[in-house]
Write a protein that holds these residues in place. Structure first.
Motif, mmCIF file in Angstrom:
data_model
loop_
_atom_site.group_PDB
_atom_site.id
_atom_site.type_symbol
_atom_site.label_atom_id
_atom_site.label_comp_id
_atom_site.label_asym_id
_atom_site.label_seq_id
_atom_site.Cartn_x
_atom_site.Cartn_y
_atom_site.Cartn_z
ATOM 1 N N VAL A 43 0.866 -1.130 0.048
ATOM 2 C CA VAL A 43 0.141 -0.036 -0.268
ATOM 3 C C VAL A 43 0.907 1.267 -0.060
ATOM 4 C CG1 VAL A 43 -1.635 1.383 1.215
ATOM 5 C CG2 VAL A 43 -2.009 -1.235 1.043
ATOM 6 N N GLN A 44 1.896 1.208 0.877
ATOM 7 C CA GLN A 44 2.922 2.395 0.979
ATOM 8 C C GLN A 44 3.462 2.622 -0.440
ATOM 9 O OE1 GLN A 44 4.799 1.087 4.295
ATOM 10 N NE2 GLN A 44 3.783 2.248 5.924
ATOM 11 N N LEU A 45 3.982 1.778 -1.203
ATOM 12 C CA LEU A 45 4.514 1.858 -2.348
ATOM 13 C C LEU A 45 3.657 2.167 -3.375
ATOM 14 C CD1 LEU A 45 6.866 -1.609 -2.357
ATOM 15 C CD2 LEU A 45 7.812 0.818 -2.148
ATOM 16 N N ALA A 46 2.190 1.965 -3.466
ATOM 17 C CA ALA A 46 1.153 2.460 -4.104
ATOM 18 C C ALA A 46 1.253 3.912 -3.973
ATOM 19 C CB ALA A 46 -0.068 1.628 -4.119
ATOM 20 N N VAL A 47 1.276 4.079 -2.610
ATOM 21 C CA VAL A 47 1.214 5.783 -2.457
ATOM 22 C C VAL A 47 2.216 6.416 -3.090
ATOM 23 C CG1 VAL A 47 1.285 7.286 -0.486
ATOM 24 C CG2 VAL A 47 -0.363 5.445 -0.364
ATOM 25 N N PHE A 48 3.458 5.930 -2.799
ATOM 26 C CA PHE A 48 4.645 6.352 -3.341
ATOM 27 C C PHE A 48 4.679 6.616 -4.819
ATOM 28 C CE2 PHE A 48 9.021 6.910 -4.663
ATOM 29 C CZ PHE A 48 9.794 7.489 -3.511
ATOM 30 N N GLN A 49 4.026 5.440 -5.450
ATOM 31 C CA GLN A 49 3.932 5.779 -7.210
ATOM 32 C C GLN A 49 2.802 6.828 -7.538
ATOM 33 O OE1 GLN A 49 3.299 1.353 -7.421
ATOM 34 N NE2 GLN A 49 5.004 1.258 -9.214
ATOM 35 N N SER A 50 1.820 6.925 -6.723
ATOM 36 C CA SER A 50 1.028 7.719 -6.857
ATOM 37 C C SER A 50 1.377 9.150 -6.832
ATOM 38 C CB SER A 50 -0.438 7.697 -5.949
ATOM 39 O OG SER A 50 -1.018 6.561 -6.299
ATOM 40 N N ALA A 51 2.001 9.409 -5.981
ATOM 41 C CA ALA A 51 2.765 10.543 -5.711
ATOM 42 C C ALA A 51 3.685 10.954 -6.894
ATOM 43 C CB ALA A 51 3.638 10.669 -4.444
ATOM 44 N N VAL A 52 4.641 10.096 -7.361
ATOM 45 C CA VAL A 52 5.497 10.336 -8.587
ATOM 46 C C VAL A 52 4.653 10.662 -9.598
ATOM 47 C CG1 VAL A 52 7.152 9.356 -9.943
ATOM 48 C CG2 VAL A 52 7.228 9.014 -7.540
ATOM 49 N N ARG A 53 3.387 10.040 -9.785
ATOM 50 C CA ARG A 53 2.342 10.311 -10.920
ATOM 51 C C ARG A 53 2.072 11.868 -10.968
ATOM 52 N NH1 ARG A 53 -0.679 6.063 -10.242
ATOM 53 N NH2 ARG A 53 0.838 4.420 -10.872
ATOM 54 N N ILE A 54 1.626 12.172 -9.665
ATOM 55 C CA ILE A 54 0.964 13.537 -9.508
ATOM 56 C C ILE A 54 2.160 14.629 -9.962
ATOM 57 C CG2 ILE A 54 0.427 15.189 -7.941
ATOM 58 C CD1 ILE A 54 -1.123 12.977 -6.378
ATOM 59 N N VAL A 55 3.454 14.217 -9.423
ATOM 60 C CA VAL A 55 4.491 15.016 -9.712
ATOM 61 C C VAL A 55 4.810 15.237 -11.103
ATOM 62 C CG1 VAL A 55 7.004 15.456 -9.395
ATOM 63 C CG2 VAL A 55 5.463 14.964 -7.657
ATOM 64 N N LYS A 56 4.976 14.123 -12.136
ATOM 65 C CA LYS A 56 4.877 13.996 -13.261
ATOM 66 C C LYS A 56 3.945 14.839 -14.097
ATOM 67 C CE LYS A 56 7.097 9.517 -13.828
ATOM 68 N NZ LYS A 56 6.885 8.225 -14.489
ATOM 69 N N HIS A 57 2.707 14.714 -13.819
ATOM 70 C CA HIS A 57 1.719 15.552 -14.646
ATOM 71 C C HIS A 57 1.762 17.033 -14.126
ATOM 72 C CE1 HIS A 57 -0.127 12.087 -16.508
ATOM 73 N NE2 HIS A 57 -0.130 11.531 -15.203
ATOM 74 N N ALA A 58 2.042 17.348 -12.982
ATOM 75 C CA ALA A 58 2.380 18.709 -12.641
ATOM 76 C C ALA A 58 3.415 19.326 -13.084
ATOM 77 C CB ALA A 58 2.292 18.835 -11.040
ATOM 78 N N MET A 89 16.232 21.111 -15.537
ATOM 79 C CA MET A 89 14.912 20.583 -15.961
ATOM 80 C C MET A 89 15.133 19.210 -16.656
ATOM 81 S SD MET A 89 11.487 21.805 -17.997
ATOM 82 C CE MET A 89 12.516 21.752 -19.416
ATOM 83 N N LEU A 90 15.824 19.376 -17.716
ATOM 84 C CA LEU A 90 15.983 18.161 -18.492
ATOM 85 C C LEU A 90 16.898 16.996 -17.652
ATOM 86 C CD1 LEU A 90 17.428 19.853 -21.575
ATOM 87 C CD2 LEU A 90 15.225 18.598 -21.314
ATOM 88 N N ALA A 91 17.795 17.538 -16.685
ATOM 89 C CA ALA A 91 18.382 16.634 -15.740
ATOM 90 C C ALA A 91 17.444 15.939 -15.071
ATOM 91 C CB ALA A 91 19.583 17.219 -14.989
ATOM 92 N N SER A 92 16.312 16.837 -14.295
ATOM 93 C CA SER A 92 15.466 15.964 -13.569
ATOM 94 C C SER A 92 14.709 15.340 -14.234
ATOM 95 C CB SER A 92 14.578 17.166 -12.816
ATOM 96 O OG SER A 92 13.931 17.783 -13.730
ATOM 97 N N ILE A 93 14.373 15.425 -15.501
ATOM 98 C CA ILE A 93 13.384 14.536 -16.299
ATOM 99 C C ILE A 93 14.070 13.053 -16.413
ATOM 100 C CG2 ILE A 93 12.265 14.026 -18.523
ATOM 101 C CD1 ILE A 93 11.587 17.080 -18.687
ATOM 102 N N VAL A 94 15.264 13.344 -17.102
ATOM 103 C CA VAL A 94 16.029 12.248 -17.040
ATOM 104 C C VAL A 94 16.220 11.240 -15.784
ATOM 105 C CG1 VAL A 94 18.451 10.992 -17.515
ATOM 106 C CG2 VAL A 94 17.386 12.770 -19.112
ATOM 107 N N PHE A 95 16.489 11.949 -14.809
ATOM 108 C CA PHE A 95 16.445 11.620 -13.453
ATOM 109 C C PHE A 95 15.067 10.727 -12.826
ATOM 110 C CE2 PHE A 95 16.554 11.243 -8.801
ATOM 111 C CZ PHE A 95 17.780 10.574 -8.490
ATOM 112 N N LEU A 96 14.241 11.322 -13.081
ATOM 113 C CA LEU A 96 12.935 10.988 -12.787
ATOM 114 C C LEU A 96 12.671 9.679 -13.298
ATOM 115 C CD1 LEU A 96 10.582 11.462 -10.827
ATOM 116 C CD2 LEU A 96 9.475 12.787 -12.417
ATOM 117 N N ALA A 97 12.740 9.769 -14.596
ATOM 118 C CA ALA A 97 12.661 8.605 -15.272
ATOM 119 C C ALA A 97 12.933 7.004 -14.953
ATOM 120 C CB ALA A 97 12.708 8.892 -16.845
ATOM 121 N N ARG A 98 14.214 7.265 -14.346
ATOM 122 C CA ARG A 98 14.969 6.215 -14.001
ATOM 123 C C ARG A 98 15.149 6.048 -12.377
ATOM 124 N NH1 ARG A 98 20.367 6.298 -17.412
ATOM 125 N NH2 ARG A 98 19.566 7.446 -19.239
ATOM 126 N N ALA A 99 14.795 6.886 -11.636
ATOM 127 C CA ALA A 99 14.936 6.925 -10.180
ATOM 128 C C ALA A 99 14.356 6.110 -9.160
ATOM 129 C CB ALA A 99 14.977 8.320 -9.700
#
Length: 146
Positions: A43-58, A89-99
């Motif tokens: 459940v906690q990992l699902a919350v983590f993934q949801s937060a990452v998804r929100i951040v991506k769309h924001a 921003m470009l560095a953070s996009i690459v980082f977020l995609a793999r982090a």
């Protein structure tokens, strides 16, 4: 200042807060993951993934509103703080995609070294927060490097 510019600026600030805020909630969540049973961890990992998804769309709204602000403000794309923001921003996009995804996938497997994986997840979380805070610094302070 036109109403159009004010609206875009508001959306930009709102999306910046939405791009950073959820990650601060995840810091204490990682601590709770250390002692959670496997069901609670899922459940906690699902919350983590949801937060990452929100951040991506924001982040999508943040980029779009940032482009509109630059186009309507008179700043050039070669202005140092604009260029540095884009670079980070470009560095953070690459980082977020793999982090996060590989670590989360490993954490879902029972029997893995959870403490080590959570340490990695925590480190990546703070690296990403620092990248976002650096972009925020460039956008707010607008330092001149050249």
């Amino acid at each position: 200042m036109s109403v159009y510019y004010q609206l875009i600026l508001y959306l930009h600030v709102f999306s910046a807060a939405l791009s950073i805020g959820p990650f601060f909630v995840l810091v204490p969540l990682i601590g709770r993951m250390k002692v959670a049973d496997q069901a609670a961890l899922g459940v906690q990992l699902a919350v983590f993934q949801s937060a990452v998804r929100i951040v991506k769309h924001a982040g999508h709204l943040l980029v779009l509103s940032g482009v509109l602000l630059i186009l309507s403000s008179g700043y050039m794309w070669t202005t140092s703080w604009v260029a540095m923001t884009i670079l980070v921003m470009l560095a953070s996009i690459v980082f977020l995609a793999r982090a996060f995804k590989p670590v989360i996938m490993e954490l879902k497997e029972d029997g893995k070294d959870r403490v080590r994986l959570l340490r990695i997840l925590n480190r990546k979380l703070w690296i990403y927060i620092l990248l976002l805070m650096l972009m925020l610094y460039f956008m707010v302070v607008k330092p001149s490097f050249w």
